[in-house]
Write a protein that holds these residues in place. Structure first.
Motif, short mmCIF file in Angstrom:
data_model
loop_
_atom_site.label_atom_id
_atom_site.label_comp_id
_atom_site.label_asym_id
_atom_site.label_seq_id
_atom_site.Cartn_x
_atom_site.Cartn_y
_atom_site.Cartn_z
N MET A 36 12.73 -7.36 2.77
CA MET A 36 14.00 -7.59 3.45
C MET A 36 14.98 -8.37 2.56
SD MET A 36 13.84 -6.15 6.43
CE MET A 36 13.08 -4.80 5.54
N THR A 37 14.51 -8.89 1.45
CA THR A 37 15.38 -9.62 0.53
C THR A 37 16.08 -8.69 -0.46
OG1 THR A 37 13.97 -11.56 0.71
CG2 THR A 37 15.45 -11.50 -1.17
N CYS A 38 15.30 -7.76 -1.07
CA CYS A 38 15.89 -6.94 -2.14
C CYS A 38 15.81 -5.44 -1.90
CB CYS A 38 15.26 -7.28 -3.48
SG CYS A 38 13.56 -6.67 -3.67
N GLY A 39 15.03 -5.00 -0.90
CA GLY A 39 14.93 -3.58 -0.62
C GLY A 39 13.79 -2.87 -1.33
N TYR A 40 12.98 -3.59 -2.11
CA TYR A 40 11.81 -2.98 -2.76
C TYR A 40 10.90 -2.39 -1.70
CZ TYR A 40 7.14 -2.81 -4.89
OH TYR A 40 5.90 -2.43 -5.31
N ILE A 41 10.38 -1.19 -1.95
CA ILE A 41 9.45 -0.54 -1.03
C ILE A 41 8.04 -0.63 -1.60
CG2 ILE A 41 8.78 1.62 0.09
CD1 ILE A 41 11.44 0.68 1.14
N TYR A 42 7.12 -1.26 -0.85
CA TYR A 42 5.71 -1.25 -1.23
C TYR A 42 5.10 0.02 -0.68
CZ TYR A 42 0.76 -1.97 -1.56
OH TYR A 42 -0.56 -1.77 -1.86
N ASP A 43 4.61 0.87 -1.58
CA ASP A 43 3.97 2.13 -1.22
C ASP A 43 2.47 1.97 -1.46
OD1 ASP A 43 3.00 4.70 -0.95
OD2 ASP A 43 4.48 5.62 -2.29
N PRO A 44 1.66 1.99 -0.40
CA PRO A 44 0.22 1.82 -0.58
C PRO A 44 -0.40 2.83 -1.54
CG PRO A 44 0.79 1.72 1.74
CD PRO A 44 2.03 2.14 1.00
N ALA A 45 0.14 4.04 -1.61
CA ALA A 45 -0.40 5.05 -2.51
C ALA A 45 -0.26 4.62 -3.97
CB ALA A 45 0.28 6.39 -2.27
N ALA A 46 0.79 3.88 -4.27
CA ALA A 46 1.04 3.44 -5.65
C ALA A 46 0.48 2.05 -5.90
CB ALA A 46 2.54 3.45 -5.92
N ASP B 241 -4.09 -5.48 3.57
CA ASP B 241 -5.18 -5.92 2.71
C ASP B 241 -4.72 -6.67 1.47
OD1 ASP B 241 -6.99 -4.81 4.49
OD2 ASP B 241 -7.03 -2.89 3.43
N ILE B 242 -3.41 -6.79 1.29
CA ILE B 242 -2.86 -7.54 0.15
C ILE B 242 -3.03 -9.03 0.43
CG2 ILE B 242 -0.76 -8.10 -1.13
CD1 ILE B 242 0.26 -5.31 -0.51
N PRO B 243 -3.43 -9.81 -0.57
CA PRO B 243 -3.56 -11.27 -0.35
C PRO B 243 -2.25 -11.89 0.12
CG PRO B 243 -4.50 -10.63 -2.47
CD PRO B 243 -3.79 -9.41 -1.92
N GLU B 244 -2.34 -12.93 0.94
CA GLU B 244 -1.16 -13.59 1.50
C GLU B 244 -0.28 -14.23 0.44
OE1 GLU B 244 -0.02 -13.35 4.66
OE2 GLU B 244 -1.69 -11.94 4.87
N ASP B 245 -0.83 -14.55 -0.74
CA ASP B 245 -0.03 -15.19 -1.78
C ASP B 245 0.67 -14.19 -2.70
OD1 ASP B 245 -2.28 -14.29 -3.13
OD2 ASP B 245 -2.68 -16.20 -4.13
N TRP B 246 0.52 -12.89 -2.41
CA TRP B 246 1.22 -11.86 -3.18
C TRP B 246 2.72 -11.99 -2.94
CZ3 TRP B 246 4.16 -7.57 -1.48
CH2 TRP B 246 4.46 -6.61 -2.44
N VAL B 247 3.54 -11.70 -3.96
CA VAL B 247 4.99 -11.75 -3.81
C VAL B 247 5.62 -10.44 -4.29
CG1 VAL B 247 5.13 -14.27 -4.04
CG2 VAL B 247 5.33 -12.83 -6.08
N CYS B 248 6.82 -10.19 -3.84
CA CYS B 248 7.57 -9.00 -4.23
C CYS B 248 7.68 -8.95 -5.75
CB CYS B 248 8.96 -9.03 -3.60
SG CYS B 248 10.00 -7.64 -4.09
N PRO B 249 7.32 -7.82 -6.37
CA PRO B 249 7.39 -7.73 -7.83
C PRO B 249 8.82 -7.69 -8.38
CG PRO B 249 6.72 -5.64 -6.90
CD PRO B 249 6.75 -6.63 -5.77
#
Length: 56
Positions: free
Chosen positions: A7-17, A32-40
């Protein structure tokens, strides 16, 4: 699997990728992503992502 949008930058996390540069293997569901993961792209926390209308 559903895609999730930052919601900050519009990056889409695609589980397939996944996010190989962030240590997330392709095929990893967002839940299943760890809670400390951040938007790349912008570094926003995982909680700043929302499910998109795309995906199944």
């Amino acid at each position: 699997m559903k895609k999730f949008e930052c919601m900050t930058c519009g990056y889409i996390y695609d589980p397939a990728a996944g996010d190989p540069d962030g240590g997330i293997a392709p095929g990893t569901a967002f839940a299943d992503i760890p809670e400390d993961w951040v938007c790349p792209v912008c570094g926003a926390a995982k909680e700043m992502f929302e499910a998109t209308e795309e995906g199944d």
